[in-house]
Design a protein around this motif. Structure first.
Motif, PDB file in Angstrom:
ATOM      1  N   PHE A  17       5.816  11.668   6.085  1.00 36.24           N
ATOM      2  CA  PHE A  17       7.403  11.720   7.264  1.00 36.24           C
ATOM      3  C   PHE A  17       7.808   9.867   6.832  1.00 36.24           C
ATOM      4  O   PHE A  17       7.036   8.993   6.331  1.00 36.24           O
ATOM      5  CB  PHE A  17       5.908  11.459   8.180  1.00 36.24           C
ATOM      6  N   LYS A  18       9.194   9.944   7.234  1.00 36.48           N
ATOM      7  CA  LYS A  18       9.245   8.462   6.606  1.00 36.48           C
ATOM      8  C   LYS A  18       9.941   8.106   8.125  1.00 36.48           C
ATOM      9  O   LYS A  18      10.111   8.051   8.772  1.00 36.48           O
ATOM     10  CB  LYS A  18      11.045   9.063   5.955  1.00 36.48           C
ATOM     11  N   VAL A  19       9.640   6.526   8.163  1.00 36.61           N
ATOM     12  CA  VAL A  19      10.615   5.801   8.767  1.00 36.61           C
ATOM     13  C   VAL A  19      11.381   4.603   8.512  1.00 36.61           C
ATOM     14  O   VAL A  19      11.466   4.822   6.919  1.00 36.61           O
ATOM     15  CB  VAL A  19       9.209   4.899   9.851  1.00 36.61           C
ATOM     16  N   SER A  20      12.218   4.535   8.593  1.00 40.18           N
ATOM     17  CA  SER A  20      12.933   3.323   8.641  1.00 40.18           C
ATOM     18  C   SER A  20      12.566   2.380   8.372  1.00 40.18           C
ATOM     19  O   SER A  20      11.761   1.482   8.990  1.00 40.18           O
ATOM     20  CB  SER A  20      13.932   3.114   9.460  1.00 40.18           C
ATOM     21  N   GLU A  21      12.228   1.205   7.035  1.00 47.33           N
ATOM     22  CA  GLU A  21      11.884   0.271   6.681  1.00 47.33           C
ATOM     23  C   GLU A  21      11.639  -1.085   7.351  1.00 47.33           C
ATOM     24  O   GLU A  21      10.821  -2.593   8.290  1.00 47.33           O
ATOM     25  CB  GLU A  21      12.195   0.070   5.030  1.00 47.33           C
ATOM     26  N   ILE A  22      13.286  -1.049   8.050  1.00 50.30           N
ATOM     27  CA  ILE A  22      13.286  -2.198   9.115  1.00 50.30           C
ATOM     28  C   ILE A  22      13.505  -1.677  10.672  1.00 50.30           C
ATOM     29  O   ILE A  22      14.028  -0.408  10.802  1.00 50.30           O
ATOM     30  CB  ILE A  22      14.500  -2.247   9.155  1.00 50.30           C
ATOM     31  N   THR A  23      12.055  -1.237  11.675  1.00 49.56           N
ATOM     32  CA  THR A  23      12.130  -0.895  13.043  1.00 49.56           C
ATOM     33  C   THR A  23      12.351  -1.586  14.098  1.00 49.56           C
ATOM     34  O   THR A  23      11.761  -2.717  14.291  1.00 49.56           O
ATOM     35  CB  THR A  23      10.681   0.272  12.988  1.00 49.56           C
ATOM     36  N   GLU A  59      16.315  15.403  16.315  1.00 51.54           N
ATOM     37  CA  GLU A  59      15.521  15.321  14.867  1.00 51.54           C
ATOM     38  C   GLU A  59      15.934  14.084  14.136  1.00 51.54           C
ATOM     39  O   GLU A  59      15.434  13.767  13.126  1.00 51.54           O
ATOM     40  CB  GLU A  59      15.866  16.264  14.738  1.00 51.54           C
ATOM     41  N   GLY A  60      17.046  13.164  14.730  1.00 56.75           N
ATOM     42  CA  GLY A  60      17.837  12.101  13.579  1.00 56.75           C
ATOM     43  C   GLY A  60      16.706  10.438  14.257  1.00 56.75           C
ATOM     44  O   GLY A  60      17.188   9.713  13.803  1.00 56.75           O
ATOM     45  N   LEU A  61      15.601  11.112  15.320  1.00 53.48           N
ATOM     46  CA  LEU A  61      14.633   9.867  15.729  1.00 53.48           C
ATOM     47  C   LEU A  61      13.005   9.907  15.127  1.00 53.48           C
ATOM     48  O   LEU A  61      12.367  11.031  14.793  1.00 53.48           O
ATOM     49  CB  LEU A  61      15.054   9.247  17.092  1.00 53.48           C
ATOM     50  N   GLU A  62      12.551   8.783  14.672  1.00 51.89           N
ATOM     51  CA  GLU A  62      11.219   8.225  15.001  1.00 51.89           C
ATOM     52  C   GLU A  62      10.832   7.280  15.972  1.00 51.89           C
ATOM     53  O   GLU A  62      11.141   6.313  16.482  1.00 51.89           O
ATOM     54  CB  GLU A  62      10.810   8.008  13.541  1.00 51.89           C
ATOM     55  N   ILE A  63      10.604   8.878  17.008  1.00 50.06           N
ATOM     56  CA  ILE A  63      10.331   7.437  18.007  1.00 50.06           C
ATOM     57  C   ILE A  63       8.304   7.052  18.501  1.00 50.06           C
ATOM     58  O   ILE A  63       7.294   8.156  18.361  1.00 50.06           O
ATOM     59  CB  ILE A  63      10.073   8.273  19.291  1.00 50.06           C
ATOM     60  N   LEU A  64       8.100   5.787  18.539  1.00 53.57           N
ATOM     61  CA  LEU A  64       6.608   5.372  18.016  1.00 53.57           C
ATOM     62  C   LEU A  64       6.659   5.192  19.234  1.00 53.57           C
ATOM     63  O   LEU A  64       6.911   4.103  20.187  1.00 53.57           O
ATOM     64  CB  LEU A  64       6.660   4.456  17.200  1.00 53.57           C
ATOM     65  N   THR A  65       5.440   5.115  20.119  1.00 56.23           N
ATOM     66  CA  THR A  65       5.010   4.884  20.756  1.00 56.23           C
ATOM     67  C   THR A  65       2.914   4.787  20.844  1.00 56.23           C
ATOM     68  O   THR A  65       2.417   4.738  20.241  1.00 56.23           O
ATOM     69  CB  THR A  65       5.187   5.423  22.915  1.00 56.23           C
ATOM     70  N   LYS A  66       2.378   3.170  22.386  1.00 59.27           N
ATOM     71  CA  LYS A  66       1.670   3.265  21.799  1.00 59.27           C
ATOM     72  C   LYS A  66       0.348   3.200  23.631  1.00 59.27           C
ATOM     73  O   LYS A  66       0.925   3.456  24.623  1.00 59.27           O
ATOM     74  CB  LYS A  66       0.612   2.000  21.646  1.00 59.27           C
ATOM     75  N   VAL A  67      -1.622   3.049  23.058  1.00 61.49           N
ATOM     76  CA  VAL A  67      -1.797   3.481  24.389  1.00 61.49           C
ATOM     77  C   VAL A  67      -3.079   2.832  23.829  1.00 61.49           C
ATOM     78  O   VAL A  67      -3.849   2.513  23.079  1.00 61.49           O
ATOM     79  CB  VAL A  67      -1.975   5.074  24.800  1.00 61.49           C
ATOM     80  N   TYR A  68      -3.637   1.684  25.348  1.00 57.00           N
ATOM     81  CA  TYR A  68      -4.777   1.021  25.720  1.00 57.00           C
ATOM     82  C   TYR A  68      -4.843   0.342  26.530  1.00 57.00           C
ATOM     83  O   TYR A  68      -5.253   0.237  27.349  1.00 57.00           O
ATOM     84  CB  TYR A  68      -5.075   0.225  24.233  1.00 57.00           C
ATOM     85  N   TRP A  69      -3.866  -1.130  26.686  1.00 54.91           N
ATOM     86  CA  TRP A  69      -4.030  -1.894  27.320  1.00 54.91           C
ATOM     87  C   TRP A  69      -3.391  -0.751  29.033  1.00 54.91           C
ATOM     88  O   TRP A  69      -2.591   0.305  29.452  1.00 54.91           O
ATOM     89  CB  TRP A  69      -2.588  -2.927  27.444  1.00 54.91           C
TER      90      TRP A  69
END
Length: 336
Positions: free
Chosen positions: A12-18, A74-84
């Protein structure tokens, strides 16, 4: 255009500037400005976007979802988080219990307007939930097709090792850690990075410009600039305050001739510096205006020579924080 890097030991690749939308969307800037900045990021070649349910108490995910609506998923990489803590902050609206992870991913997908996220991250380590419960819940999220990979944020070397072992047993990929990292904050270098390299885990680093200090706009002995992050409590003023010491600001000014010689702005130099670490897959950058994105993406692909890296080390030698024990202080020992 922005270059790509593999995330961990995966394909899996991500853009190095996110693009990260902490302290900007639904907080520092209005929705129209936020959407314009996301579109500027897309135009500049950024396809990876990082957010979290806690940002603006879920509202930042909504804004990002609106900004990305209509784009080819399909052309996006979406990242999210959980905890707080989120929402009304009930007893189970926080942490990494099975219940909160289940509720968290479903809420994030709804707010983002997508069927899945590419990377779902534990925003901190939860000392009040058995790690086995947390990793099983994350594995189930992957098996349900709601996330493709799992990651963590600000975990210690030991926590990474334990989490990675459990993920492997469960047949899912723990591919990333999201720590603070910059030329001024280097606490992950002693333990976290070597352990991550061994395990096949990458860093997605936040605050590569040290909350703006490494841009050089904060000057020793001078008032902070009007409208800067240091003046805005909603924009992380508490995070930057520890860096606004004259010794730090004086040392940072030594970077200006180094950046000039390299043909870079000081911000570009700071981003290129973190990307020079081979264990870093991406540098998270935020922006309140499209022109900030246009400037920051120019750090992509920059290769800093050894003498430049040495000069940066020398300039900041007396003020850069390197104590690995600081990595043990980030996750709260009890849930907030």
């Amino acid at each position: 255009m922005v270059e790509y890097r593999y995330l961990g030991n995966s394909g899996f690749k991500v853009s190095e500037i996110t693009y990260g939308n902490w302290v900007t969307h639904a907080s520092q800037v209005g929705d129209d400005a936020a959407i314009a900045t996301v579109h500027a990021a897309l135009d500049a070649g950024i396809t990876t976007f990082d957010t979290a349910d806690v940002y603006a108490n879920t509202a930042a995910e909504v804004v990002l979802g609106k900004a990305l609506a209509g784009q080819r998923r399909e052309g996006l990489e979406i990242l999210t988080k959980v905890y707080w803590p989120v929402g009304p902050r009930g007893a189970n609206d926080v942490g990494l219990s099975r219940k909160h992870i289940h509720d968290g991913i479903n809420g994030s997908l709804t707010r983002l307007g997508v069927d899945y996220v590419d990377l779902y991250q534990a925003h901190r380590y939860d000392y009040e939930t058995p790690l086995e419960e947390t990793m099983q819940a994350f594995a189930d999220v992957v098996r349900q097709g709601k996330a493709l990979y799992i990651g963590v944020s600000e975990w210690t070397a030991e926590q990474l090792r334990e989490g990675h072992a459990l993920a492997k047993q469960l047949g899912v990929q723990l591919v990333s850690n999201q720590p603070q990292y910059s030329a001024l904050w280097r606490v992950i270098e002693d333990k976290v990075i070597p352990t991550s390299e061994e395990l096949g885990i990458s860093q997605i680093v936040w605050s590569p410009i040290a909350q703006g200090v490494l841009t050089g706009k904060y000057l020793p002995g001078q008032p902070v600039p009007e409208g800067s992050r240091a003046t805005d409590e909603k924009s992380g003023a508490q995070f930057i305050s520890r860096l606004l010491r004259d010794d730090v600001l004086t040392a940072v000014q030594k970077l200006k001739p180094i950046a000039d010689e390299a043909g870079l702005t000081m911000a570009q130099l700071a981003i290129a510096w973190v990307l020079a670490n081979p264990n870093v897959s991406a540098a998270l950058v935020g922006a309140s205006r499209p022109e900030q994105i246009a400037a920051n993406v120019k750090a992509s692909g920059v290769k800093l020579e050894a003498d430049v890296l040495a000069a940066i080390d020398d300039a900041l030698a007396d003020v850069a924080e390197r104590d690995p024990e600081k990595t043990y202080e980030v996750s709260p020992k009890t849930r907030p």
